[in-house]
Design an enzyme around this catalytic site. Structure first.
Site, short mmCIF file in Angstrom:
data_model
loop_
_atom_site.label_atom_id
_atom_site.label_comp_id
_atom_site.label_asym_id
_atom_site.label_seq_id
_atom_site.Cartn_x
_atom_site.Cartn_y
_atom_site.Cartn_z
N HIS A 85 0.60 -9.31 3.36
CA HIS A 85 0.55 -9.18 4.82
C HIS A 85 -0.38 -8.04 5.22
O HIS A 85 -0.85 -7.28 4.37
CB HIS A 85 1.96 -9.04 5.41
CG HIS A 85 2.71 -7.82 5.01
ND1 HIS A 85 3.08 -7.54 3.71
CD2 HIS A 85 3.16 -6.77 5.75
CE1 HIS A 85 3.74 -6.41 3.68
NE2 HIS A 85 3.79 -5.91 4.90
N ASP A 91 6.90 -7.85 1.54
CA ASP A 91 8.01 -7.29 2.31
C ASP A 91 8.92 -8.38 2.87
O ASP A 91 9.75 -8.13 3.75
CB ASP A 91 7.50 -6.40 3.44
CG ASP A 91 6.89 -5.11 2.91
OD1 ASP A 91 7.00 -4.85 1.69
OD2 ASP A 91 6.30 -4.35 3.71
N HIS A 135 9.09 -10.46 8.59
CA HIS A 135 8.59 -9.08 8.62
C HIS A 135 7.31 -9.04 9.47
O HIS A 135 7.19 -8.25 10.40
CB HIS A 135 8.33 -8.64 7.18
CG HIS A 135 7.79 -7.24 7.05
ND1 HIS A 135 8.49 -6.13 7.42
CD2 HIS A 135 6.59 -6.80 6.61
CE1 HIS A 135 7.75 -5.05 7.19
NE2 HIS A 135 6.59 -5.44 6.71
N HIS A 170 7.97 -2.95 -2.30
CA HIS A 170 8.42 -1.54 -2.23
C HIS A 170 9.56 -1.27 -3.19
O HIS A 170 10.36 -2.16 -3.49
CB HIS A 170 8.94 -1.20 -0.82
CG HIS A 170 7.89 -1.14 0.22
ND1 HIS A 170 7.21 0.02 0.52
CD2 HIS A 170 7.39 -2.10 1.04
CE1 HIS A 170 6.33 -0.22 1.49
NE2 HIS A 170 6.42 -1.50 1.82
N ASP A 227 -0.34 -0.38 4.12
CA ASP A 227 0.09 0.00 2.77
C ASP A 227 0.03 -1.19 1.79
O ASP A 227 0.34 -1.04 0.61
CB ASP A 227 1.49 0.64 2.79
CG ASP A 227 2.54 -0.22 3.45
OD1 ASP A 227 2.20 -0.98 4.37
OD2 ASP A 227 3.71 -0.15 3.04
N HIS A 228 -0.38 -2.36 2.29
CA HIS A 228 -0.54 -3.53 1.42
C HIS A 228 -1.99 -4.01 1.39
O HIS A 228 -2.37 -4.77 0.50
CB HIS A 228 0.37 -4.67 1.87
CG HIS A 228 1.82 -4.31 1.82
ND1 HIS A 228 2.65 -4.68 0.78
CD2 HIS A 228 2.57 -3.57 2.67
CE1 HIS A 228 3.86 -4.19 1.01
NE2 HIS A 228 3.84 -3.52 2.15
N HIS A 245 -0.19 -5.16 6.83
CA HIS A 245 0.13 -3.74 6.95
C HIS A 245 -0.72 -2.89 6.02
O HIS A 245 -1.03 -3.29 4.90
CB HIS A 245 1.62 -3.50 6.69
CG HIS A 245 2.49 -4.00 7.81
ND1 HIS A 245 3.83 -4.26 7.67
CD2 HIS A 245 2.18 -4.29 9.10
CE1 HIS A 245 4.32 -4.69 8.82
NE2 HIS A 245 3.34 -4.73 9.70
#
Ligand SMILES: [Zn+2]
Length: 283
Positions: free
Chosen positions: A54, A134, A110, A173, A58-59, A56
């Site tokens: 996705h 996520d 998410h 995560h 941090d990905h 975001h």
């Protein structure tokens, strides 16, 4: 098929999947390209493709840098917001890397454009793997930011929850400990939660990852996959699966806030930053 688990940032996982015969590699969720390239170099593999779960940061934040360093790199995902995306994938699409098959599973909740990737290898006794970002974590799931509770139910229970029980779950995560503490609040008499929690505490002490879990295990202790269980319904006071899930998501969010009380010093500092502790102005 070999999977390298690469912990990055605060608690994220980046993965490198290697086709051992052709030495081709596929990365999942590139947050720190430098770390990834070190491992690609050490393994002596050729990285051709990035699968992003996705958008975001941090990905996906490493995609652009990695594409600059590796011209011709293919960056795949299901959301236009994913940086450096070269092609948008559709639900159910299948990809092929040597003997490795990938089935793309859209798992909104998410985020709306969240894709999970189900991988298996031809003529190989190893169990399949799912890279669930996520959408599904070990003993929990990412917070519901964009989808409806009904979409999240379909993603978790119908799409991911029906994969073969031996499927290894590689999530985005390391939130296992907190997830299990919440699971224990939901189902205090579930022995599988208890056992997994004491195992996860040991892993935490040893500072080693809790991934992968298997889907079969997850069905025993992950409350978000257990919305049809009487004990989980009872905790939420709801019956319809999407309603149960909706309450679980809200309870999980407030549990997170309660579980991490700020130290008095940090609270004072925060208050200071917000101007709450400033002395009233003299007249
Ligand atoms: Zn996310």
């Amino acid at each position: 098929m070999k999977v390298k688990v690469i912990p990055v940032l605060e608690d994220n996982y980046m993965y490198l999947v290697i086709e051992e015969r052709t030495r081709e590699a596929v990365a999942v969720d590139v947050a720190v390209p430098k770390r990834l390239l070190e491992i690609v170099g050490r393994e002596g593999v050729s990285l051709t493709t990035v699968l992003t779960t996705h958008h975001h940061w941090d990905h996906a934040r490493g995609n652009a840098e990695l594409a600059r360093l590796l011209p011709g790199l293919v960056v795949l995902g299901a959301d236009e917001r994913i940086c450096a995306l070269t092609r948008r994938l559709a639900h159910g699409e299948e990809l092929r890397f040597g003997a490795i098959h990938v089935r793309c599973l859209l798992t909104p909740g998410h985020t709306l454009g969240h894709m999970s990737y189900f991988l298996w290898e031809e003529e190989c006794p190893d169990p399949p793997a799912v890279f669930s970002g996520d959408a599904l974590s070990v003993a929990g799931c990412g917070s519901r930011l964009e989808g409806t509770a009904q979409q999240m139910y379909q993603s978790l229970v119908e799409t991911l929850g029906t994969l073969p029980p031996e499927t290894k779950v590689f999530c985005g995560h390391e939130h296992t400990l907190g997830n299990l503490e919440f699971a224990q609040k939901v189902e205090p008499y579930n022995d599988h939660v208890k056992a997994k929690l004491s195992w996860a505490k040991q892993r935490d002490e040893d500072d080693v990852p809790t991934v992968p879990a298997t889907l079969g295990e997850e069905l025993l202790y992950n409350p978000f996959l257990r919305v049809a269980e009487e004990s989980v319904r009872k905790f939420t006071g709801k019956v319809a699966p999407a309603d149960v899930l909706d309450v679980l998501c809200r309870e999980r969010a407030s549990f997170e806030r309660a579980a991490e009380p700020l130290q008095p010093q940090a609270r004072a500092l925060l208050a200071l930053q917000w101007g709450l502790l400033s002395t009233p102005r003299q007249k």
